[in-house]
Scaffold this motif. Structure first.
Motif, PDB file in Angstrom:
ATOM      1  N   GLY A   1       0.784  -1.221   0.000  1.00  0.00           N
ATOM      2  CA  GLY A   1       0.000   0.000   0.000  1.00  0.00           C
ATOM      3  C   GLY A   1       0.814   1.267   0.000  1.00  0.00           C
ATOM      4  O   GLY A   1       0.268   2.365   0.145  1.00  0.00           O
ATOM      5  N   GLY A   2       2.121   1.150  -0.162  1.00  0.00           N
ATOM      6  CA  GLY A   2       2.989   2.314  -0.175  1.00  0.00           C
ATOM      7  C   GLY A   2       3.387   2.741  -1.572  1.00  0.00           C
ATOM      8  O   GLY A   2       2.805   2.282  -2.566  1.00  0.00           O
ATOM      9  N   LYS A   3       4.415   3.585  -1.654  1.00  0.00           N
ATOM     10  CA  LYS A   3       4.864   4.119  -2.945  1.00  0.00           C
ATOM     11  C   LYS A   3       6.380   4.026  -3.106  1.00  0.00           C
ATOM     12  O   LYS A   3       6.972   4.723  -3.926  1.00  0.00           O
ATOM     13  CB  LYS A   3       4.427   5.580  -3.077  1.00  0.00           C
ATOM     14  CG  LYS A   3       2.925   5.801  -2.990  1.00  0.00           C
ATOM     15  CD  LYS A   3       2.575   7.285  -3.054  1.00  0.00           C
ATOM     16  CE  LYS A   3       1.080   7.500  -2.949  1.00  0.00           C
ATOM     17  NZ  LYS A   3       0.711   8.960  -2.962  1.00  0.00           N
ATOM     18  N   ALA A   4       7.010   3.139  -2.324  1.00  0.00           N
ATOM     19  CA  ALA A   4       8.475   3.059  -2.337  1.00  0.00           C
ATOM     20  C   ALA A   4       9.027   2.267  -3.509  1.00  0.00           C
ATOM     21  O   ALA A   4      10.230   2.294  -3.763  1.00  0.00           O
ATOM     22  CB  ALA A   4       8.978   2.451  -1.031  1.00  0.00           C
ATOM     23  N   GLY A   5       8.154   1.551  -4.215  1.00  0.00           N
ATOM     24  CA  GLY A   5       8.599   0.742  -5.335  1.00  0.00           C
ATOM     25  C   GLY A   5       8.265  -0.724  -5.118  1.00  0.00           C
ATOM     26  O   GLY A   5       7.819  -1.124  -4.036  1.00  0.00           O
ATOM     27  N   PRO A   6       8.483  -1.555  -6.152  1.00  0.00           N
ATOM     28  CA  PRO A   6       8.196  -2.993  -6.039  1.00  0.00           C
ATOM     29  C   PRO A   6       9.060  -3.631  -4.952  1.00  0.00           C
ATOM     30  O   PRO A   6      10.242  -3.322  -4.824  1.00  0.00           O
ATOM     31  CB  PRO A   6       8.561  -3.548  -7.425  1.00  0.00           C
ATOM     32  CG  PRO A   6       8.547  -2.349  -8.331  1.00  0.00           C
ATOM     33  CD  PRO A   6       8.966  -1.181  -7.498  1.00  0.00           C
ATOM     34  N   ILE A   7       8.454  -4.524  -4.182  1.00  0.00           N
ATOM     35  CA  ILE A   7       9.175  -5.112  -3.061  1.00  0.00           C
ATOM     36  C   ILE A   7      10.393  -5.911  -3.530  1.00  0.00           C
ATOM     37  O   ILE A   7      11.423  -5.949  -2.848  1.00  0.00           O
ATOM     38  CB  ILE A   7       8.230  -5.987  -2.210  1.00  0.00           C
ATOM     39  CG1 ILE A   7       8.879  -6.282  -0.849  1.00  0.00           C
ATOM     40  CG2 ILE A   7       7.839  -7.262  -2.926  1.00  0.00           C
ATOM     41  CD1 ILE A   7       7.914  -6.837   0.167  1.00  0.00           C
ATOM     42  N   LYS A   8      10.307  -6.531  -4.717  1.00  0.00           N
ATOM     43  CA  LYS A   8      11.450  -7.295  -5.221  1.00  0.00           C
ATOM     44  C   LYS A   8      12.664  -6.403  -5.424  1.00  0.00           C
ATOM     45  O   LYS A   8      13.795  -6.776  -5.062  1.00  0.00           O
ATOM     46  CB  LYS A   8      11.099  -7.994  -6.535  1.00  0.00           C
ATOM     47  CG  LYS A   8      12.238  -8.870  -7.071  1.00  0.00           C
ATOM     48  CD  LYS A   8      11.901  -9.512  -8.393  1.00  0.00           C
ATOM     49  CE  LYS A   8      13.023 -10.443  -8.832  1.00  0.00           C
ATOM     50  NZ  LYS A   8      14.344  -9.775  -8.888  1.00  0.00           N
ATOM     51  N   ASP A   9      12.448  -5.207  -5.979  1.00  0.00           N
ATOM     52  CA  ASP A   9      13.563  -4.280  -6.194  1.00  0.00           C
ATOM     53  C   ASP A   9      14.156  -3.820  -4.866  1.00  0.00           C
ATOM     54  O   ASP A   9      15.385  -3.716  -4.725  1.00  0.00           O
ATOM     55  CB  ASP A   9      13.088  -3.067  -6.998  1.00  0.00           C
ATOM     56  CG  ASP A   9      12.684  -3.420  -8.418  1.00  0.00           C
ATOM     57  OD1 ASP A   9      13.000  -4.555  -8.850  1.00  0.00           O
ATOM     58  OD2 ASP A   9      12.050  -2.579  -9.085  1.00  0.00           O
ATOM     59  N   LEU A  10      13.294  -3.547  -3.898  1.00  0.00           N
ATOM     60  CA  LEU A  10      13.757  -3.093  -2.586  1.00  0.00           C
ATOM     61  C   LEU A  10      14.556  -4.194  -1.881  1.00  0.00           C
ATOM     62  O   LEU A  10      15.594  -3.927  -1.265  1.00  0.00           O
ATOM     63  CB  LEU A  10      12.573  -2.672  -1.727  1.00  0.00           C
ATOM     64  CG  LEU A  10      11.746  -1.490  -2.257  1.00  0.00           C
ATOM     65  CD1 LEU A  10      10.513  -1.272  -1.381  1.00  0.00           C
ATOM     66  CD2 LEU A  10      12.578  -0.219  -2.314  1.00  0.00           C
TER      67      LEU A  10
END
Length: 305
Positions: free
Chosen positions: A244-253
């Motif tokens: 639900g956030g805007k930090a980017g795709p979890i895989k990239d993070l």
């Protein structure tokens, strides 16, 4: 005197003194002198002492207790604090694919650091509680080093996919030691633990460990049925897109964070060599020894269907 490999990036003592007027070089020297007179304690980089002092609000005697607990418990829990090679240890590499443990890039309005935990693979048969805990503490350690002291730390667990199958793969004796470590040894100011998308299994686990948890810690655990009710506590926009956030795709993070852990490989390898307690040189007895490291008693691995 052991020569320390300094991390690739860290907050310097000078920076810490600028952000924390309470930090005095005389206090650091006092702690260093005290450690030098404790033959069983290791020789560690000075910023360790900065973190210990800060987490104890610059009180010397409680800081000494934290130092003793920190190094002794870590030494006696090799399953968590050894084999921390983020490149070559296969079980740890597997844990990286099962669980996301991510420091958020944005702090709370109070200046608290936030670390999130979310299952990437919800199959309980692939979950290794030991390696998951190792991964979590490695992440927190790197966060402490790269971010330095903070006014507080918040932990966020996403309960999506967490089941009794996961609970059944946990060892209560290990959890007992970990909870003692968090409450009595971890050099952070833990302000809150938030469980998002709370599921019955999460409450089952909490009820199991309640006898091992101090009231102060129980009081900062918050369950949320949806993300909306958590937005007053930490910046939702800093979460991965999937949460639900805007930090980017979890895989990239996750990929970026694993690369950071890999960069810290020399640090973890050195830390394993230099930060052990030498029990043969200890004068007296570690006060929590019988409680934590004696006979396991009823604290056996759980068997749940």
């Amino acid at each position: 005197m052991t020569e320390h490999i300094m991390p690739i990036r860290y907050v310097s003592i000078e920076e810490e003194r600028e952000r924390n007027p309470e930090l005095k070089m005389s206090d650091l020297q006092m702690l260093q002198d005290w450690m030098d007179k404790q033959p069983h304690l290791p020789n560690v980089p000075l910023f360790y002492l900065v973190m210990f002092l800060h987490s104890n609000y610059y009180r010397i005697e409680p800081t000494k207790t934290t130092i003793e607990n920190f190094f002794t418990i870590r030494t006696r829990m090799p399953e968590i604090f050894f084999n921390r090679d983020p490149v070559a240890w296969k079980e740890l590499r597997k844990a990286f694919t099962i669980l996301a443990v991510l420091p958020l890039q944005q702090r709370t309005k109070e200046g608290y650091l936030v670390t999130i935990h979310k299952f990437l693979d919800t199959n309980p048969s692939r979950y290794n509680n030991v390696e998951a805990l190792k991964y979590i503490f490695m992440t927190c350690e790197v966060q402490n080093i790269t971010e330095g002291t903070s006014s507080g730390q918040i932990i966020v667990f996403d309960g999506t996919g967490f089941s009794l199958g996961h609970v059944g793969r946990m060892n209560l004796m290990l959890l007992k030691k970990i909870l003692y470590f968090i409450q009595e040894a971890a050099p952070v100011r833990l302000k809150a633990i938030h469980v998002l998308n709370a599921v019955p299994a999460a409450e089952t686990l909490l009820n199991m460990v309640k006898p091992l948890v101090k009231t102060d810690l129980l009081n900062i655990i918050h369950f949320h049925t949806d993300i909306k009710s958590a937005e007053e506590f930490f910046p939702i926009e800093a979460l991965p897109n999937e949460m639900g956030g805007k930090a980017g795709p979890i895989k990239d993070l996750v990929d970026d964070h694993i690369k950071l852990l890999e960069e810290f490989r020399p640090w973890f390898q050195q830390d394993e060599r230099i930060s052990q307690v030498n029990e043969s040189l200890r004068v007296g007895k570690f006060k929590a020894a019988d409680d934590l490291f004696g006979v396991d008693g009823s604290f056996k691995k759980l068997e749940l269907d």
